[in-house]
Design a protein around this motif. Structure first.
Motif, PDB file in Angstrom:
ATOM      1  N   UNK B  39       0.829  -1.202   0.000  1.00 32.19           N
ATOM      2  CA  UNK B  39       0.000   0.000   0.000  1.00 32.19           C
ATOM      3  C   UNK B  39       0.867   1.258   0.000  1.00 32.19           C
ATOM      4  N   UNK B  56      -8.806   9.334   9.119  1.00 36.66           N
ATOM      5  CA  UNK B  56      -9.694   8.176   9.337  1.00 36.66           C
ATOM      6  C   UNK B  56      -9.899   7.318   8.082  1.00 36.66           C
ATOM      7  N   UNK B  58      -7.903   7.112   5.533  1.00 36.81           N
ATOM      8  CA  UNK B  58      -6.596   6.530   5.183  1.00 36.81           C
ATOM      9  C   UNK B  58      -6.357   5.271   6.011  1.00 36.81           C
ATOM     10  N   UNK B  59      -6.672   5.331   7.294  1.00 37.80           N
ATOM     11  CA  UNK B  59      -6.507   4.155   8.161  1.00 37.80           C
ATOM     12  C   UNK B  59      -7.401   3.026   7.663  1.00 37.80           C
ATOM     13  N   UNK B  60      -8.641   3.337   7.360  1.00 34.42           N
ATOM     14  CA  UNK B  60      -9.554   2.294   6.894  1.00 34.42           C
ATOM     15  C   UNK B  60      -9.074   1.678   5.577  1.00 34.42           C
ATOM     16  N   UNK B  61      -8.521   2.507   4.713  1.00 30.39           N
ATOM     17  CA  UNK B  61      -8.070   2.018   3.407  1.00 30.39           C
ATOM     18  C   UNK B  61      -6.745   1.274   3.494  1.00 30.39           C
ATOM     19  N   UNK B  62      -6.010   1.446   4.578  1.00 32.05           N
ATOM     20  CA  UNK B  62      -4.693   0.827   4.686  1.00 32.05           C
ATOM     21  C   UNK B  62      -3.595   1.670   4.046  1.00 32.05           C
ATOM     22  N   UNK B  63      -3.945   2.909   3.729  1.00 34.55           N
ATOM     23  CA  UNK B  63      -3.009   3.842   3.097  1.00 34.55           C
ATOM     24  C   UNK B  63      -2.323   4.658   4.199  1.00 34.55           C
ATOM     25  N   UNK B  64      -1.072   5.020   3.994  1.00 33.88           N
ATOM     26  CA  UNK B  64      -0.381   5.835   4.996  1.00 33.88           C
ATOM     27  C   UNK B  64      -0.356   7.302   4.585  1.00 33.88           C
ATOM     28  N   UNK B 328     -12.152  10.359   1.875  1.00 37.18           N
ATOM     29  CA  UNK B 328     -11.799   9.083   1.249  1.00 37.18           C
ATOM     30  C   UNK B 328     -11.663   9.268  -0.264  1.00 37.18           C
ATOM     31  N   UNK B 332      -8.642   8.462  -2.833  1.00 34.36           N
ATOM     32  CA  UNK B 332      -8.805   7.578  -3.994  1.00 34.36           C
ATOM     33  C   UNK B 332      -8.377   8.288  -5.267  1.00 34.36           C
TER      34      UNK B 332
END
Lengths: 421, 421
Positions: B39, B56, B58-64, B328, B332
């Motif tokens: 990621x 929030x 970013x954390x859910x998506x697994x993105x840093x 989000x 994206x």
């Protein structure tokens, strides 16, 4: 490690019309830095995905999280600013961690009771407290307590010897389940015995030899029609809230799929499951989120299977599917804030776990899933992929259950690599 | 500051059955540490609440996320692990920051064009790119471009001298608005002139004297019936998505309240506002979220007021009110991931800003609001309270607009201390 020294700078306005700066510096804030507005810091023991998933609502609420993590590369450590590494079984470590936070809570039930008792004696708010956690840590104590309260359980016995086990097995119409009272999770520490003979009998003898002085917990193998879960939140003042009862499906002892609400569950059965959950939360003095996993039987009984005193896999659907998620609610409860609305936001929500499978690089399959279905919510835990390991989950909300199921199952299977179209 | 040296430890399992540990250590991860699963890392220029609210999802998506912040105590720095402090107007600083991330984006439009151009020349993905951002940075360039495209604007003129301003004012039936082309926000850099005489004329002369060689932007004061906003997301590949058009209310030049969707807006008017937003996004080559603020006039015209090329206050309702939030969606889009579903999750969503007011300690009033209304979603930005400063917002979703309005307005007013019951 102590706080890094901080350098004075002029404070710019919020849109970036800034004063003079130096070059890039990395100076992490620590618990020593106050949060504006008088907001508190919550200390979470455990640095896995459950702690990680507390961070989005913490940020929205303006609350700060600090995590005592098992390793520097844990799921939570990538998302939470302050994730010091330390052993939750060491009193000095846990006490030092507790000194920097306003309340201690947990993402697992593995902190030893004596450490919890010492924290309480030192005046640290520990939520849930050691008395409640004791019932989540020890399945024998849990069964004894629920039976004392008259709550519906599978038939069970404490067995210290093979003869006791054999006698209990002989009293049952079907098979049985042997459990280590402490330390099991996700199917570990559980032995399914359809018939007490052959290799199963040998393994049972080995488990009994290795067991502590309390022996093992033996339970009837319930001929259930499906598994349900009641998710409850309770605050220190006793306020409680119950989300809609869900249906959960296990695969290899691990929660695999959750449908909210449980399809076809009658209002009476839903009320019964909810009341069992609320009664457990109240009688055991739980603070925070409590998940009560249950069996539904063909003859309409609802039997308590397992308890978890923390946000739970069966409640992940609430992140996208309920007005208040289990993670926000857990923070509200342990901070003694009023609890939030637990109503579902859609007629149906389906959650499917993503377990490690074919792919090490999940990002590629992840973006294909996004392209196929703009409405699926994919949650990734930033964990190394290992076969069978929980690395994420997907959620779909909607009006049509079959559509939600198809989309959520497809997305989860595609990300892990089970299907490629 | 360089990365802290890391110590090897055994990796425990996810439920905390851990190996031997030392005492508590704080060893922040840095951009040098890879994220499992392949990621990416997104670099955000600016450390205010808009960057904070990207964390929030970013954390859910697994993105840093990594943020280049204005100060160590900024809103984002409390929520985002890596928030190095540095000057976004310094090429070396921005280049150093960009070296540690996969893509650069922004929470404001203040990075100088030459720095953006240099990053692009060095092969850094900059989204939105310098050409698009130029139109958000320079209101004269924006007006010229929109007019060239035939998009509906208020009458406007570039004025360098008082005579030019006076001539333009004389051509208008009502008053005018004088704007500095660069650097204004939240009502700053805007002078409302009902009549060009007296003290307003003196101030206008002063502004013209201080203006750069391009002078100032003068616009007719539009007799609008209300303000609307179209929120668009666009990806590098040209995919675009438009949330429902909202009604926004300003107070003292600052966005105060948003209703989604805009009440009573006809399908034709909604389609017109959306098509203007999509056209602006496409023609200007925007990547990420674009907010187009518009005036609706009594005679049914829709005129473009301002552009913002980033998540915007008029889109905060999407966090709780839409399937995919603007934060989000921005991530994206800048990562060139497929865009998410932009549909509303409830018939009505109302967002009201919480501005700094009576109370320095907001936590107390915050918990009273939670107690009164379990369904209100309160978002706090962890900012020091100063009068009139945006310190949070509240959102209420529901079926009844009047109910949503009353609850959201009450909650916002209570938190800041305007009312105490």
């Amino acid at each position: 490690m102590a706080s890094t020294p901080r350098t004075e700078t002029s404070t710019p306005d919020e849109n970036g019309a800034a004063g003079p700066f130096g070059t890039v510096r990395l100076t992490p804030l620590t618990a020593a830095d106050p949060i504006p507005g008088g907001f508190p810091t919550v200390g979470v023991i455990g640095g896995g995905q459950l702690a990680r998933m507390m961070q989005p609502p913490a940020i929205e609420m303006g609350v700060r999280l600090r995590v005592l993590a098992e390793a520097e590369t844990g799921s939570a450590a990538l998302a939470i600013h302050e994730a010091p590494v330390g052993d939750h079984r060491d009193l000095a470590t846990v006490s030092e961690f507790a000194a920097g936070v306003d309340v201690i809570t947990f993402e697992h039930e593995h902190v030893p009771g004596p450490i919890l008792e010492k924290l309480v004696a030192d005046g640290v708010p520990v939520r849930p407290g050691p008395a409640a956690l004791g019932f989540a840590q020890d399945k024998l104590a849990m069964r004894a307590k629920l039976t004392e309260l008259g709550l519906p359980c599978p038939r069970w016995a404490q067995v210290r010897t093979y003869d006791e086990l054999s006698a209990f097995a002989g009293s049952l119409p079907g098979g049985l389940v042997l459990k280590t009272p402490r330390g099991g999770y996700d199917g570990k520490g559980v032995l399914l015995i359809d018939e007490l003979s052959g290799s199963k009998a040998l393994t049972a003898r080995e488990w009994l030899e290795k067991a502590g002085p309390d022996g093992l917990l033996a339970e009837e193998k319930v001929a259930f029609t499906r598994e349900l879960a009641a998710l409850i939140a309770r605050s220190p003042s006793g306020q409680a809230a119950a989300w809609p009862v869900v249906e959960s499906t296990q695969k290899d002892g691990i929660c695999h799929e959750v449908i909210a609400p449980a399809p076809g569950l009658s209002a009476d059965q839903a009320a019964l499951a909810t009341s069992v959950g609320l009664r457990v939360a109240g009688e055991l003095g739980v603070v925070g989120v409590l998940a009560v996993e249950m069996f539904e039987t063909a003859d309409g009984r609802i039997l308590v299977n397992e308890l978890a005193m923390r946000p739970h896999n069966s409640g992940h659907w609430t992140i996208d599917g309920a007005v208040t998620s289990q993670f926000e609610q857990h923070l509200r409860a342990v901070l003694d804030l009023p609890l939030g609305d637990v109503r579902a936001r859609s007629p149906w929500t389906v959650m499917v776990n993503v377990l490690g499978g074919e792919y090490e690089n999940l990002y590629r399959s992840y973006l294909h899933v996004m392209a196929r279905d703009p409405g699926v919510k994919v949650h990734m835990y930033a964990k190394d992929v290992r076969p069978g390991r929980k690395v994420g989950h997907v959620t779909v909300c909607g009006d049509d259950l079959d559509d939600c199921l198809e989309r959520a199952r497809h997305a989860a299977a595609f990300i892990r690599g089970d299907i490629d179209e």
